[in-house]
Design an enzyme around this catalytic site. Structure first.
Site, PDB file in Angstrom:
ATOM      1  N   HIS A  81     -17.385  11.233  36.047  1.00 55.64           N
ATOM      2  CA  HIS A  81     -18.034  10.667  37.172  1.00 55.64           C
ATOM      3  C   HIS A  81     -19.530  10.643  37.285  1.00 55.64           C
ATOM      4  CE1 HIS A  81     -17.671  11.444  41.502  1.00 55.64           C
ATOM      5  NE2 HIS A  81     -19.357  11.390  40.983  1.00 55.64           N
ATOM      6  N   ASP A 160     -13.596  19.739  51.018  1.00 57.32           N
ATOM      7  CA  ASP A 160     -14.099  18.945  50.706  1.00 57.32           C
ATOM      8  C   ASP A 160     -14.146  18.211  51.704  1.00 57.32           C
ATOM      9  OD1 ASP A 160     -16.875  17.705  49.694  1.00 57.32           O
ATOM     10  OD2 ASP A 160     -15.081  16.345  48.957  1.00 57.32           O
ATOM     11  N   ARG A 167     -21.158  17.459  57.095  1.00 54.30           N
ATOM     12  CA  ARG A 167     -22.376  16.918  56.208  1.00 54.30           C
ATOM     13  C   ARG A 167     -22.849  15.379  57.401  1.00 54.30           C
ATOM     14  NH1 ARG A 167     -21.479  17.033  50.582  1.00 54.30           N
ATOM     15  NH2 ARG A 167     -23.059  16.285  50.616  1.00 54.30           N
ATOM     16  N   SER A 182     -19.390  19.939  45.915  1.00 53.85           N
ATOM     17  CA  SER A 182     -19.027  18.772  46.681  1.00 53.85           C
ATOM     18  C   SER A 182     -17.588  17.285  45.461  1.00 53.85           C
ATOM     19  CB  SER A 182     -19.175  17.129  47.398  1.00 53.85           C
ATOM     20  OG  SER A 182     -18.751  16.361  47.241  1.00 53.85           O
ATOM     21  N   LYS A 186     -13.614  18.371  43.518  1.00 52.36           N
ATOM     22  CA  LYS A 186     -12.846  17.387  43.194  1.00 52.36           C
ATOM     23  C   LYS A 186     -12.233  17.143  41.927  1.00 52.36           C
ATOM     24  CE  LYS A 186     -15.134  15.130  45.958  1.00 52.36           C
ATOM     25  NZ  LYS A 186     -16.243  13.963  46.855  1.00 52.36           N
TER      26      LYS A 186
HETATM   27  N1  URA Z   1     -20.085  12.062  46.193  1.00 54.36           N
HETATM   28  C1  URA Z   1     -19.260  13.536  46.705  1.00 54.36           C
HETATM   29  O1  URA Z   1     -18.010  12.990  45.829  1.00 54.36           O
HETATM   30  N2  URA Z   1     -20.260  14.110  47.252  1.00 54.36           N
HETATM   31  C2  URA Z   1     -21.019  14.156  47.892  1.00 54.36           C
HETATM   32  O2  URA Z   1     -21.988  14.899  48.300  1.00 54.36           O
HETATM   33  C3  URA Z   1     -21.869  12.988  47.466  1.00 54.36           C
HETATM   34  C4  URA Z   1     -21.488  12.077  46.699  1.00 54.36           C
END
Ligand code: URA
Length: 432
Positions: A81, A160, A167, A182, A186
């Site tokens: 990621h 999320d 947010r 966040s 995932k």
């Molecule tokens: N990428 C994400 O998936 N979430 C965040 O809060 C910031 C970057």
């Protein structure tokens, strides 16, 4: 339980219990009003979260939707990621290298938003490539060619989505624990056994300093370890775009050049290290993993894995075999130096915005993109430039927007008399 009490507790800097967090995340289905969730987010912004609390929160978010069960795929499954960059096409290279090193990569990627690019948009710029596969086909592609790159399912960590939207409008995006939760919610829901994080720092990244990037990486590693995942993180420089190309087709072409043993050194270096770290998580030593990764690029086995996957997912591999076959943007504009000197700094976020303005990015999730749009640089920081010399070519399928793009790019690309010190691309490797 009352949301009021949880907000009060967090406001006073106390850690919430697992039960409270599970209740809170469940309440994101609509039973907790947005104004209370927003107040909670602001309390977290100022008070932070303890490690165990953050892991419980993240796991509750991951479990808010479907948890991918990858047990139908044989072998060790590794994911990667990136926290978001400009010109970052490393997934297209690191995933096939790792697959050629016998690690399985069953990866669900996102689309670009704002100034950062997304792997799904890049893949969809290959004519015919399908980013939505049924589970059986996804598993079958991974089992047969070692990898599959698809889009994230709509039901991946829905908590999320809800929290991110709040947010976004409450100035709480830039909270390290909230970013960690966040991203990791995932990743945990995606089901791999090991995860390599590429935490970007610098002018084109969420994290502007190394200190914040390391803090975010350590928090994500702690969450992953508590959830039983093997974890590693690279802290990498995003003070200039990665490689020379920014934009979807342009980046696919550059990635394919690297897979064929050509292409820019920085893209190659980072992709090999990411793939080596993914391989090392499966139990091999890092030295052996680096050797295997280099070999997979050299002997073409990584390139063949990528071709195989693209073919199975409907993509036109003739485009990859001869990248000159990709269509080109109808409008191209040369951006030239307005003085002589050295290219000393690049505001990478602004460069991402220029690329988006040309059509390569989107301002809202549902907006469409121009796959041919973007920027091809001739220079990187530290290179000498002469007055009038070409620095980049801007590509777009629309003739509008070049003036604004040029103005912004002029601000983003700084030319000075002094040759700048070149910063390392990979600043740190964290394996806890
Ligand atoms: N990428 C994400 O998936 N979430 C965040 O809060 C910031 C970057």
């Amino acid at each position: 339980m009352r949301m009021y009490d949880l907000i009060e507790k967090k406001k006073r800097g106390m850690a919430l219990s697992k039960e409270e967090l599970v209740w809170l995340v469940k309440g994101l289905d609509g039973s907790i009003p947005d104004y209370q969730t927003a107040a909670f987010l602001m309390a977290v912004y100022f008070q932070g979260m303890e490690d165990a609390e953050l892991a419980d929160f993240t796991l509750a978010m991951a479990h808010s939707g479907e948890m991918a069960d990858l047990s139908g795929i044989a072998g060790f499954k590794a994911d990667k990621h990136s926290t978001g960059g400009v010109g970052d096409k490393t997934t297209l290279i690191a995933a096939p290298i790792a697959a050629a090193c016998h690690v399985k990569v069953a990866k669900m990627s996102g689309r670009g938003l704002g100034f950062t690019g997304g792997t799904v948009d890049k893949l969809e710029s290959i004519e015919g490539y399908r980013t939505e596969l049924e589970k059986e086909e996804f598993f079958s592609v991974v089992n047969q060619c070692g990898m599959s790159l698809i889009g994230q399912s709509g039901n991946l960590a829905p908590a999320d989505k809800k929290l991110y939207a709040l947010r976004d409008v409450t100035a709480t995006v830039d909270s390290i624990p909230l970013i960690a939760a966040s991203i990791m919610s995932k990743k945990l829901a995606s089901g791999s056994d090991g995860i390599v994080l590429d935490v970007k720092m610098g002018s084109g990244a969420f994290m502007k300093t190394e200190r914040d990037a390391v803090c975010l990486a350590e928090k994500m590693i702690a969450i992953g370890n508590r959830a039983g995942k093997k974890m590693a993180a690279l802290i990498t420089n995003m003070d200039e775009p990665l490689g020379y190309c920014v934009g979807n087709v342009l980046e696919v072409k550059e990635a394919v050049r690297v897979l064929k043993g050509e292409g820019p050194a920085d893209v190659r270096e980072l992709s090999v290290e990411l793939a080596a770290q993914m391989t090392a998580l499966s139990g091999k030593s890092i030295e052996e993993s680096r050797e295997s990764a280099e070999k997979a690029l050299r002997d073409g086995s990584a390139y063949r894995c990528f071709l195989d996957m693209v073919k199975r997912q409907g993509g036109d591999i003739k485009l990859l075999e001869d990248t000159e076959r990709f269509p080109e943007a109808q409008y191209q504009f040369e951006f030239c130096a307005d003085r002589s000197g050295y290219l000393s700094r690049m505001d990478t976020q602004k460069i991402g915005i220029v690329s988006a303005l040309l059509g390569a990015g989107r301002t809202a999730k549902e907006s469409s993109i121009d796959p041919l749009a973007g920027i091809v640089f001739d220079k990187k920081t530290g290179d000498a430039v002469k007055l009038g010399e070409r620095i980049a070519v801007l590509h777009s399928s629309s003739c509008y927007g070049f003036e604004e793009a040029e103005r912004l790019l002029r601000e983003a690309v700084v030319i000075e008399k002094q040759k700048p010190e070149k910063k390392p691309l990979i600043c740190r490797i964290i394996r806890l």
